[in-house]
Design a protein around this motif. Sequence first.
Motif, short mmCIF file in Angstrom:
data_model
loop_
_atom_site.label_atom_id
_atom_site.label_comp_id
_atom_site.label_asym_id
_atom_site.label_seq_id
_atom_site.Cartn_x
_atom_site.Cartn_y
_atom_site.Cartn_z
N LEU A 1 -16.56 -76.89 -34.84
CA LEU A 1 -17.07 -76.15 -35.99
C LEU A 1 -17.52 -77.09 -37.09
CD1 LEU A 1 -17.39 -73.38 -37.46
CD2 LEU A 1 -15.03 -73.68 -38.27
N ILE A 2 -16.69 -78.13 -37.37
CA ILE A 2 -17.02 -79.10 -38.42
C ILE A 2 -18.33 -79.81 -38.09
CG2 ILE A 2 -16.31 -81.29 -39.45
CD1 ILE A 2 -14.82 -78.93 -40.57
N GLU A 3 -18.47 -80.23 -36.81
CA GLU A 3 -19.68 -80.94 -36.42
C GLU A 3 -20.91 -80.07 -36.59
OE1 GLU A 3 -21.58 -83.18 -32.47
OE2 GLU A 3 -19.48 -82.56 -32.49
N LEU B 1 -15.75 -89.05 -51.41
CA LEU B 1 -16.60 -87.97 -50.97
C LEU B 1 -15.78 -86.70 -50.71
CD1 LEU B 1 -19.46 -87.08 -50.03
CD2 LEU B 1 -18.81 -87.86 -47.72
N ARG B 2 -16.34 -85.56 -51.14
CA ARG B 2 -15.76 -84.26 -50.85
C ARG B 2 -16.87 -83.35 -50.34
NH1 ARG B 2 -12.13 -87.10 -51.29
NH2 ARG B 2 -10.17 -86.88 -52.46
N TRP B 3 -16.43 -82.32 -49.56
CA TRP B 3 -17.41 -81.39 -48.96
C TRP B 3 -17.02 -79.97 -49.36
CZ3 TRP B 3 -17.78 -80.31 -42.98
CH2 TRP B 3 -18.85 -79.43 -42.72
N GLN B 4 -17.88 -79.37 -50.14
CA GLN B 4 -17.66 -78.01 -50.61
C GLN B 4 -18.50 -77.07 -49.74
OE1 GLN B 4 -15.48 -77.00 -53.27
NE2 GLN B 4 -15.84 -75.07 -52.19
N HIS B 5 -17.84 -76.46 -48.72
CA HIS B 5 -18.55 -75.59 -47.80
C HIS B 5 -18.42 -74.15 -48.26
CE1 HIS B 5 -19.54 -73.49 -43.99
NE2 HIS B 5 -20.30 -74.57 -43.75
N PRO B 6 -19.49 -73.36 -48.18
CA PRO B 6 -19.41 -71.98 -48.67
C PRO B 6 -18.40 -71.12 -47.91
CG PRO B 6 -21.47 -72.37 -47.48
CD PRO B 6 -20.83 -73.71 -47.69
N GLU B 7 -18.09 -71.47 -46.68
CA GLU B 7 -17.16 -70.67 -45.89
C GLU B 7 -15.81 -71.37 -45.71
OE1 GLU B 7 -18.97 -69.72 -42.19
OE2 GLU B 7 -20.74 -68.77 -43.09
N LEU B 8 -15.86 -72.67 -45.48
CA LEU B 8 -14.63 -73.42 -45.24
C LEU B 8 -13.94 -73.84 -46.52
CD1 LEU B 8 -15.94 -75.75 -42.35
CD2 LEU B 8 -14.75 -73.56 -42.15
N GLY B 9 -14.62 -73.73 -47.65
CA GLY B 9 -14.05 -74.17 -48.91
C GLY B 9 -14.17 -75.66 -49.07
#
Length: 834
Positions: A582-584, A618-626
């Motif tokens: 899913l992450i990939e 680095l941070r990743w702000q995903h609309p579904e995963l948060g």
Amino acid sequence: MKGQYRAAANRRKGLPVRGRGPNATVPRILSRFGDLFQDHPLPMWIYDTDTLRFLRCNAAACRHYGYTTDEFLHMTIRDIRPRDEQLRLEADLASTEPRLPQASGVWTHLKRDGTPISVRITSHAVGYQGHRARLVFALDVTEQLATERALYRSEQLYRRLIDTMPHQVYWKDLDLHYVGCNRVFAEAAGLDDPQEVSGKSDENLIWRRQAQRMAAEDRVVVTTGHPLLDREDTLTGPDGRQRRYLVNKLPLYGPQGAIIGMLGTLEDITARKKAEETLRLQGRALDASVNAIVITRHHDQQDIIVYANPAFARISGYDLPEVMGRDCRFLQREDRDQDGLHLLREALHADREATVVLRNYRKDGSLFWNQLHLAPVLDTNGKVTHWVGVINDITATMRYQQELEHQSTHDALTGLPNRNLFRDRLDQAISYAARYRNQLWVVVLDLDNFKLINDTLGHAVGDSLLQMVGERLRGALRDSDTVARLGGDEFILLLLDQPGVGLSPRTVQTILEAVSAPMRLGAHDLALTCSMGVAVYPRDGETGPGLFKHADIALYRAKDGGRNQLQFYTVEMNDRVTERTLIEGHLRHALVRNEFLLYFQPRVDCVSGQVVGLEALLRWQHPELGLVPPARFISVAEETGRIVEIGEWVLRTACLQAVAWQQAGLAPVPVAVNVSARQFRHAAFVQEVKEALAISGLAPKYLELELTESVMMHNVDVVIAAMSQLKAMGICLSIDDFGTGYSSLNYLRRFPIDYLKIDQSFVRDMLDDPPGAAIVRSIIALGHSLDFRIIAEGVETQDQFVYLRQEGCDEIQGYLYSRPVPEREAAVMLGGVA
């Protein structure tokens, strides 16, 4: 006088002459020549031309024909003629002029005993005792005609003999002109008929250019009488081409023994010479052939060698005299159960060609592979008399083929089975286990930190390490088990359940310990560890791909759990794989959708307590995963290669943020950016740094690049060159997580770096672990000796801070002062004091 004239006229008219008719003339002739007629040796008679009766015959006629005089006088001339000549006689009598002499030719007469004789008849018209008659002279030519016929037949025989001879035959006179020849010679000379050769010389024939030389030879023969025998010569043929002849010339002798000419024969040996040349070339070809060639004949249930070429001796090691008369089967020795031999026997039995592959043995006993092509040799009746065998030594080819087959199923470096062979054995093992309800284990093994060793010590050491690991794995397994190399530093094991020897975790632990035992490679002592993942049949899968997949998942779990351990597959592990997938998938679009952002963690001076730098995280702000933490996606970005473009974005964004803070009037401090191994090795990395500084307007002294040991130990000279370029630009460099990798102090002193960052794993345990504390002290001392500033990561307690400050640590970073925070909160800290 008048009477004389009248008599003469009457004679011209054919009328009787008065006083001189037949009755008056013949008696006087007979009286005068009576004795001559009677005693003449040639048979003679007189017959009446009207009645054809004999009127008189002499003694020679009686003797020759066997009749008495009285018998003759009671016969007619028809009585001495055979029946088949009666018609001819009548015709001859009808055409004969009575008054003229007549040579009637040769007739067949019959003697009294019925014997036929050939008689040459000559007759004259006469008058006898008042009869018109003919005087006949009969010459017996029976023997003469027989002789002539014999001579004719003999001549015809010789003519036919000469004409049917396959060789050219001719004869010349003393002037060397041709007298005669046979048809073969005429055809070779370009003549239509043998008669045309008469009177010609060699200058008149198609080989005129050789005429003088030929005449000189001929002249020697006719003058000396010495024959010229079996000499080869080249003459022009009727087609204008040169042909090869075998020449014989002999003198011809006359009845008196003198030489009257010369007899010559020419045998056209062009085809024979060509055949001899062909045979010579073929023989030379056989002798020079690199392939062994043997010829055999069948005798007494054996195929006896009657010929072998030198190549046979070279290939087999036997001298040629040693193999003559032996059966070819001695080459196979006791190795008789071969498919090729069965096919060979069938071909011999069926008298047909065959090509087979055999295992043969040289004289010294060594094996050589032989591709044998066998062909029968037939006689004119179509019966097999011999066999020709062509032996091609294909030992090198077979070894190469075996090597290719081995390479297709085995790893070239370690000699272990490869993925293909392992898959085949796994499928067979699953079939067996399913039949007998056994277990089997699939174990995937990966060496820890192998890449670092390979990069720092070189590929040669890395290859030797893999070979040693392969040997250790083979030694740790049972004969029934299989170890294969999948590639890189990854191995896979197939462990089979056996009666009385069940599989247990201890079995796998023993393998792990065998790999982890210290080893020495050249001048290097290495302590290697490995991670292992295990999948169990049939619990974790009933197919090869399923077991391999689950063992691989367990391996990743072992590596994530700290490495140097083994993990058995569980269903929960599959959830992690699902998450990674899913992450990939989402990571592929994160950069385009502006889902990344930067957090910053301050670095604090141990003496002044001031913030002296910020590390961009680095941070990743995903609309579904948060908010996705780095631990969940950085490794995926590294493996997929997306870390390069992400790292470029981090570098550019961090520079822009630092300039924004400065333009806002905040204290200017350096911003540190982590550089991944892939990003740093990217060919355009230095240029990307220049462009980030140029676009943002940030002074180079406010940019720090943090590199890991693994980055710096790979291709050291290239790394130093790149670092020197960055250093020349005014950029600060640091080594991140120092102490966790494998560093060479010799290389470390050559790196143009400014900071060493002590890894948080040492800081966390240093107060309770004396060896850990000693490592921290050593890193601080080492760094200061090389004129580096020391930064400690992961400082979470006041006691840790106090210890580090006492030992001379320059800066700290950790939760004691701040977690990573967004850029707004970081801006507040730029003016604060710890």
